[in-house]
Design a protein around this motif. Structure first.
Motif, short mmCIF file in Angstrom:
data_model
loop_
_atom_site.label_atom_id
_atom_site.label_comp_id
_atom_site.label_asym_id
_atom_site.label_seq_id
_atom_site.Cartn_x
_atom_site.Cartn_y
_atom_site.Cartn_z
N UNK A 52 0.55 -2.37 10.21
CA UNK A 52 1.36 -3.99 10.26
C UNK A 52 2.78 -3.87 10.95
N UNK A 53 3.20 -4.64 11.35
CA UNK A 53 4.56 -4.18 11.93
C UNK A 53 4.88 -5.58 11.62
N UNK A 54 4.78 -6.28 10.17
CA UNK A 54 5.87 -6.82 9.60
C UNK A 54 5.63 -7.27 7.81
N UNK A 55 5.00 -5.48 8.13
CA UNK A 55 4.56 -5.81 6.14
C UNK A 55 4.28 -6.76 5.21
N UNK A 56 3.10 -6.48 6.51
CA UNK A 56 1.54 -6.57 5.72
C UNK A 56 1.34 -7.97 6.02
N UNK A 113 2.05 0.68 -8.10
CA UNK A 113 1.17 -0.53 -7.83
C UNK A 113 0.78 0.07 -6.04
N UNK A 114 1.14 -0.15 -5.09
CA UNK A 114 1.12 0.22 -3.77
C UNK A 114 1.28 1.20 -3.40
N UNK A 115 2.01 2.68 -4.24
CA UNK A 115 1.91 3.83 -3.86
C UNK A 115 0.98 4.42 -4.04
N UNK A 116 0.21 4.20 -5.46
CA UNK A 116 -0.86 4.68 -5.52
C UNK A 116 -1.95 4.47 -4.82
N UNK A 117 -2.60 3.12 -4.59
CA UNK A 117 -3.69 3.18 -3.92
C UNK A 117 -3.41 4.09 -2.36
N UNK A 118 -2.14 3.90 -1.70
CA UNK A 118 -1.81 4.70 -0.38
C UNK A 118 -1.77 6.05 -0.62
N UNK A 126 -1.78 -3.66 1.63
CA UNK A 126 -2.21 -2.72 2.41
C UNK A 126 -2.99 -1.51 1.88
N UNK A 127 -3.62 -1.20 0.80
CA UNK A 127 -3.58 -0.24 -0.01
C UNK A 127 -5.36 -0.19 -0.25
N UNK A 128 -5.83 -1.85 -0.41
CA UNK A 128 -6.68 -1.71 -0.47
C UNK A 128 -7.15 -3.68 0.18
N UNK A 129 -8.25 -3.93 0.26
CA UNK A 129 -8.46 -4.92 0.67
C UNK A 129 -9.09 -4.41 2.46
N UNK A 130 -9.42 -3.59 2.77
CA UNK A 130 -9.35 -2.64 4.58
C UNK A 130 -10.73 -3.09 4.35
N UNK A 131 -10.91 -3.88 5.65
CA UNK A 131 -12.75 -4.37 5.91
C UNK A 131 -13.57 -3.32 6.01
N UNK A 132 -14.06 -3.12 5.55
CA UNK A 132 -15.50 -1.69 5.44
C UNK A 132 -16.37 -1.77 6.36
N UNK A 133 -16.27 -1.04 7.69
CA UNK A 133 -18.07 -1.21 8.52
C UNK A 133 -19.66 0.04 8.36
N UNK A 134 -19.71 0.47 7.25
CA UNK A 134 -20.73 1.17 6.75
C UNK A 134 -21.15 0.16 4.92
N UNK A 158 6.82 -11.31 -2.36
CA UNK A 158 7.89 -10.35 -2.41
C UNK A 158 6.61 -9.19 -3.28
N UNK A 159 5.70 -9.15 -3.91
CA UNK A 159 5.49 -8.04 -3.76
C UNK A 159 3.87 -7.67 -3.50
N UNK A 160 3.05 -8.49 -3.51
CA UNK A 160 1.63 -8.12 -3.28
C UNK A 160 1.79 -7.74 -2.08
N UNK A 161 2.18 -8.60 -1.08
CA UNK A 161 2.40 -8.19 0.48
C UNK A 161 3.13 -7.18 0.90
#
Length: 514
Positions: free
Chosen positions: A142-146, A468-473, A121-129, A114-117
């Motif tokens: 994300x089409x379904x709330x992460x 939590x999520x707002x700050x990361x975004x 979206x604001x972290x744990x993203x794939x790094x390509x460098x 109910x919260x983590x998902x």
């Protein structure tokens, strides 16, 4: 007078702790701890200063209200999922399993659903460098709330990396270390396909362990392929039934798992609280084992050098003094402190100017300051010979990859100055300067931060779940990548953003943060 009372008189309190509340320029409170023994001699060469500020009452009330609202709507959504009105994405028991103990449904899982998902979206993203001072992140929607993600094919370039443990900036694809690893790869390949005790022991492994022992200032050292397994698989080899483990309440999950797997009795003392630790040591010696009251076979104290969620540094001089007084053993996890603390980058022992021989088991990882992988244990030669034949991680795990071993050797030689340059020493100094600057600027801006002034792990308190999520975004919109953390990784009302400072950060990056 009873025997127990005589023993209590002999093991009386060894030190006096004087705590001063000091107001800095921005009005925030820091805690200055001055430790003295019974002779009035200071255990620390300088004041031990930690940032400390209680949660404001209004913030605490609003945080509890936020989690209360979250809980109400969370249970409402769980009700809708049970009646198939809303789709449930998480793993659940089959109908025939409902009468048994639930495998998945617990409070932590409730938080995840109910919260983590909503915030991942604001972290744990794939790094390509390369995970250096700046990174390139894969853009996703994300089409379904992460619960699931679709990748757009675009890359967000030049994101300031404030989330990795690359303290000394050795996680790079150019330079001395990268060239050395590439050369070894051509000679040895990328894998050994065997254990150390069979056909997987290379000369590079032997050289690495000798170098680690020299770097730590101990008789011998042994390396393992995984830092988590270094703790979880070696603590059971050191203690067992009839032994007592005294563990700091904020110890890492690997230490907790290792203690549980050992079968030893576990008692938890308050974080960095020497009075709590000493009381447990006194009680353990006076009362012995439950029911039988026989003396404990062994008492092992588990602490970390830098606590990765709090940014606090262990009060090691006092821990060692207690360990000596009560004849216990000390297990020190330096995963975050090795390379990141001390004038020579040799960790918390170097930071306090202590003798490495006073620490019975010195553990650390290569995954952070050295930009590699795996972990190590250092100590007396007899200890390491015992672990080589009794540790599951040593007997059954595959050998470390040759290029990873070479990365460790090259980066450690660089820190020690054996590469013929001052690059390693300069990076250690740069990390210390960056840490002090960043902490000072956050404090001046009025943020509540935790931890020791010299710790490169800087937790900045957010408290409220919506932040939590707002700050990361919002940080990511400004090309700054941070890690935001909430329950169950932290206490439920102490959500935070955790910044990890690196020697690779430059003044230009600092300006963008201010």
């Amino acid at each position: 007078m009873s025997t127990k009372q005589n023993m209590l008189d002999k093991v009386g309190s060894f030190c006096v702790c004087k705590i001063k509340d000091v107001r800095n320029g921005s009005g925030n409170t820091i805690m200055q701890i001055l430790i003295y023994n019974n002779n009035g001699l200071g255990l620390y060469s300088r004041p031990f200063i930690e940032s400390f500020e209680e949660t404001p009452m209004l913030v605490a009330v609003l945080t509890y209200m936020g989690y209360g609202i979250l809980t109400i709507f969370g249970y409402l959504r769980d009700f809708l999922r049970d009646w198939k009105i809303e789709r449930c994405h998480v793993a659940r028991e089959r109908e025939e399993q409902r009468d048994f103990v639930p495998l998945y449904q617990d409070f932590e899982n409730f938080y995840t659903r109910n919260l983590y998902m909503r915030i991942r979206d604001s972290w744990n993203r794939p790094i390509c460098s390369v995970p250096g001072a700046k990174v390139d992140l894969v853009e996703r929607v994300s089409p379904d709330y992460n619960w699931t993600f679709d990748y757009t094919g675009k890359v967000v370039e030049g994101v300031i990396n404030m989330g990795s443990y690359n303290y000394l900036g050795f996680a790079e694809n150019t330079g001395y270390c990268a060239d050395a690893s590439a050369e070894v790869t051509m000679k040895y390949g990328v894998g050994v396909a065997s254990t150390r005790q069979e056909m997987g022991n290379l000369d590079r492994h032997e050289e690495m362990e000798e170098l680690v022992a020299k770097f730590l200032g101990v008789e011998s050292a042994m390396a393992f392929g995984m830092g988590f397994a270094t703790n979880s698989m070696n603590i059971p080899a050191l203690t067992g039934k009839g032994c007592l483990i005294l563990s700091d309440e904020l110890n890492h999950a690997s230490l907790v798992l290792g203690a549980r797997l050992s079968g030893s009795t576990i008692r938890v003392f308050k974080h960095n609280n020497m009075q709590s630790l000493e009381k447990m040591l006194r009680d353990a010696i006076v009362h012995g084992q439950p029911r039988t009251h026989r003396p404990w076979k062994k008492i092992l104290i588990l602490v970390e050098g830098i606590y990765s969620m709090e940014g606090s540094i262990v009060r090691l001089p006092e821990v060692i003094a207690l360990k000596k007084r009560y004849r216990a053993y000390l297990y020190l996890d330096e995963a975050h402190s090795i390379g990141a603390l001390g004038p020579g980058g040799r960790g918390v022992v170097d930071y306090f100017g202590l003798d490495p021989r006073d620490v019975d088991v010195m553990m650390g990882t290569f995954t952070k300051s050295f930009g590699a992988a795996g972990g190590y244990i250092g100590g007396r030669k007899e200890l390491l010979e015992y672990l080589r034949s009794h540790s599951h991680s040593a007997v059954y795990a595959a050998s470390m990859s040759p290029p990873v071993v070479e990365q460790i050797i090259a980066s450690m030689k660089c820190i020690m100055g054996e590469d013929g340059t001052t690059l390693g020493r300069d990076r250690v100094q740069q990390l210390a300067e960056n840490t002090l600057y960043f902490r000072r600027r956050l404090t001046e801006m009025g943020f509540i931060i935790y931890g020791n002034n010299d710790s490169p792990v800087v937790p900045m308190m957010l408290y409220m779940p919506a932040k939590i999520g707002a700050f990361g975004r919002e940080m990511l919109k400004r090309n700054i990548g941070v890690v935001v953390v909430g329950f169950p990784a932290t206490p439920i009302i102490e959500s935070r953003a955790r910044f990890c400072i690196s020697a690779a950060h430059t003044k230009d990056i600092k300006k963008s943060l201010s």
